[in-house]
Design an enzyme around this catalytic site. Structure first.
Site, PDB file in Angstrom:
ATOM      1  CG  ASP A 245     -11.787  -2.935   0.076  1.00  0.00           C
ATOM      2  OD1 ASP A 245     -12.191  -2.447   1.159  1.00  0.00           O
ATOM      3  OD2 ASP A 245     -10.907  -3.806   0.026  1.00  0.00           O
TER       4      ASP A 245
ATOM      5  CG  ASP B 127     -14.077  -1.021   3.740  1.00  0.00           C
ATOM      6  OD1 ASP B 127     -14.875  -1.759   3.128  1.00  0.00           O
ATOM      7  OD2 ASP B 127     -12.880  -1.351   3.922  1.00  0.00           O
TER       8      ASP B 127
ATOM      9  NE  ARG C 142      -2.672  -0.171   3.359  1.00  0.00           N
ATOM     10  CZ  ARG C 142      -2.787  -0.258   4.687  1.00  0.00           C
ATOM     11  NH1 ARG C 142      -2.846   0.841   5.413  1.00  0.00           N
ATOM     12  NH2 ARG C 142      -2.840  -1.430   5.284  1.00  0.00           N
TER      13      ARG C 142
ATOM     14  CE  LYS D  70      -7.564  -4.757   1.532  1.00  0.00           C
ATOM     15  NZ  LYS D  70      -8.932  -4.580   2.066  1.00  0.00           N
TER      16      LYS D  70
ATOM     17  CG  ASP E 110     -12.347  -5.459   3.059  1.00  0.00           C
ATOM     18  OD1 ASP E 110     -12.651  -4.336   3.528  1.00  0.00           O
ATOM     19  OD2 ASP E 110     -11.169  -5.811   2.854  1.00  0.00           O
ATOM     20  NE  ARG E 111     -12.316  -1.582   7.186  1.00  0.00           N
ATOM     21  CZ  ARG E 111     -12.493  -0.506   7.952  1.00  0.00           C
ATOM     22  NH1 ARG E 111     -12.862  -0.623   9.211  1.00  0.00           N
ATOM     23  NH2 ARG E 111     -12.317   0.705   7.442  1.00  0.00           N
TER      24      ARG E 111
ATOM     25  CG  HIS F  54     -11.920  -6.879   8.247  1.00  0.00           C
ATOM     26  ND1 HIS F  54     -11.817  -6.966   6.874  1.00  0.00           N
ATOM     27  CD2 HIS F  54     -11.082  -5.880   8.619  1.00  0.00           C
ATOM     28  CE1 HIS F  54     -10.952  -6.068   6.436  1.00  0.00           C
ATOM     29  NE2 HIS F  54     -10.492  -5.390   7.469  1.00  0.00           N
TER      30      HIS F  54
ATOM     31  CB  SER G 237      -8.749  -0.709   2.081  1.00  0.00           C
ATOM     32  OG  SER G 237      -9.549  -1.187   3.119  1.00  0.00           O
ATOM     33  CG  HIS G 238     -10.005   1.930   5.801  1.00  0.00           C
ATOM     34  ND1 HIS G 238      -9.471   0.666   5.718  1.00  0.00           N
ATOM     35  CD2 HIS G 238      -9.309   2.570   6.764  1.00  0.00           C
ATOM     36  CE1 HIS G 238      -8.498   0.550   6.612  1.00  0.00           C
ATOM     37  NE2 HIS G 238      -8.379   1.695   7.252  1.00  0.00           N
TER      38      HIS G 238
END
Length: 468
Positions: free
Chosen positions: A243, A241, A18, A116, A245-246, A328, A106-107
């Site tokens: 992407d 978030d 990242r 990822k 995933d949360r 998550h 992501s966030h």
């Protein structure tokens, strides 16, 4: 042409790669990741790599460079296009891919992006990421050859699979805050097929994130959702978030359910079918979670923070459910063990539709505590783990009731406090929870004492109290 590439050392993280686009992350890095990751997959006897990307402005360019690198290593790349990270995980399973890479920030703020990865259906993290960096630095990759690249739309299959496990009994009124995340297209198609009345806020995928930052653990990011839930009299609201995933959840009164509270409701439901099962939460979770899982007949297990670490522990213990305070949520009862906010949402609204009472009543019935939010403060990467070791040594010498699963989590008569080193940033992370405000003050003082004993200036904890 020979290949060798040095990554910015700050970009190789514990769970992903990242960086800041144009500063610590460039298309050349994406090409090198594709070239090196595909080489690792091929050396393990694999060849197929599935690739997806989120809605950030830099993602298409990075994805293109990534694919070129993987193809040059001889990989057969399947491109699923723009969508949520869990759809990439799903594609990896459904297409039986040997490896998978998601281009996603992501966030993080809009100028960030990252990658990822999965290998052989498992998280690719830690030593594997460090090995990728080393192999790229010394140019240890397979000889350049010509692989293949093709596009495949997996979204219909993904949506159908999400719907398969919806088990609600009455239609609900639900507000969804997409937050301009990469889930927008999939989410809108999903809710069309779910029973009930659904309102989607900010459905457009927009890497500028013009409405609010896409992190559902921060209360200010949930204000639009809370207002809409109240205005429409909805049964609940759900947020994602960047992407997806949360997950974040608010009840029918617009009150936030934190990650461990969401997990309590999910655990009660899963334990009806899997009595006595292990349910995992990370070290930041409330004591209420562990107590409630025991009451429901489960075996609560506290584990290290980090989605890759939790997924690995789930597979080891055969736990059907796990979660983190960050939102998550991992299902392995009917799902595939990876974190998927869309799937968690489908399962959660199914539960709410079967409650027989408003979600707010269930939330209020949980034991009340007072706690700090997650507190983060700077500490050099070269110092942060040493601080934790020093604190742990002092606590052991005092015969304190301390868990060292991930940092130190100290239990007292007042409650507990946690101090751990972040695996991804030069920060220490702290949290405390008590039954009373006075007890919380004592816990915060104990935490501050330990920080100062290690030569750090304790942050100002005043005003850092919140109900839970």
């Amino acid at each position: 042409m020979s290949f060798r590439h040095d990554f910015d050392p700050t970009s190789l993280r514990e769970y992903d790669i990242r960086g800041i686009v144009g500063k610590t992350l460039h298309p050349e890095d994406a090409f090198a990741i594709g070239r090196t990751f595909a080489s690792m997959i091929i050396r393990q006897g694999g060849r197929s790599v599935v690739v997806g990307f989120d809605g950030r402005l830099s993602s298409p360019t990075l994805e293109d460079a990534l694919v070129k690198g993987a193809v040059e290593s001889g990989a057969d790349v399947i491109r699923i296009g723009c969508g949520p990270t869990p759809m990439l995980y799903f594609a990896s399973v459904a297409l039986k891919a040997d490896g998978a890479i998601m281009v996603t920030g992501s966030h993080n703020p809009p100028d960030y992006n990252g990658f990822k990865m999965m290998s052989a259906g498992k998280p690719f993290y830690g030593d594997q990421i460090r090995e990728l960096g080393h192999l790229a630095a010394v140019g240890n990759v397979v000889p350049a050859t010509e692989g293949t690249s093709r596009s495949e739309d997996i979204s219909c299959a993904y949506i159908a699979r999400l719907l398969q496990d919806y088990d609600g009994s009455r239609p609900l009124k639900v507000v969804w805050d997409n937050g301009n995340s990469a889930a927008g297209d999939v989410l809108c198609r999903l809710v069309e097929k779910l029973p009930g009345e659904h309102t989607v806020l900010f459905p457009e995928i927009d890497g500028h994130f013009p409405n609010h930052h896409p992190d559902p653990t921060v209360p200010k990011n949930l204000q639009d959702l809370i207002l809409k839930v109240k205005d429409t009299g909805a049964d609940l609201g759900i947020a994602f978030d960047g992407d997806a995933d949360r997950i974040g959840v608010v009840d029918n009164q617009g009150q936030i359910l934190w990650g461990d509270q969401i997990l309590v409701l999910l655990a009660r439901d899963v334990l009806r079918e899997y009595p006595g099962a292990t349910i995992i939460a990370d070290v930041k979770a409330s004591k209420v979670f562990f107590d409630e899982v025991e009451k429901a007949g489960g075996q609560p297990l506290m584990w290290k923070t980090g989605h890759s670490l939790v997924k690995t522990k789930m597979a080891e213990t055969k736990a059907p459910l796990a979660g983190e305070m960050s939102g998550h949520i991992f299902f392995a009862d009917k799902w595939y063990g990876f974190d998927d906010a869309l799937y968690a949402a489908v399962r959660f609204i199914g539960i709410v539709s079967r409650l027989g009472q408003p979600l707010s009543q269930v939330r209020r019935a949980l034991p009340e505590t007072v706690s700090t939010p997650e507190l983060r403060f700077d500490c050099a990467d070269t110092r942060k783990f040493d601080v934790i070791a020093e604190v742990a040594k002092r606590l052991r010498s005092e015969d304190a009731d301390v868990s060292e699963i991930d940092g130190v989590r100290v239990n007292t008569e007042d409650g507990w406090w946690l101090l751990r080193a972040s695996n991804t940033q030069a920060v220490l992370v702290a949290r405390a929870e008590a039954l009373t405000h006075e007890g919380l003050d004592r816990l915060k003082n104990a935490l501050a004492f330990q920080l100062e004993a290690s030569g750090l200036v304790a942050p100002d904890f005043s005003g850092e109290n919140a109900g839970h």
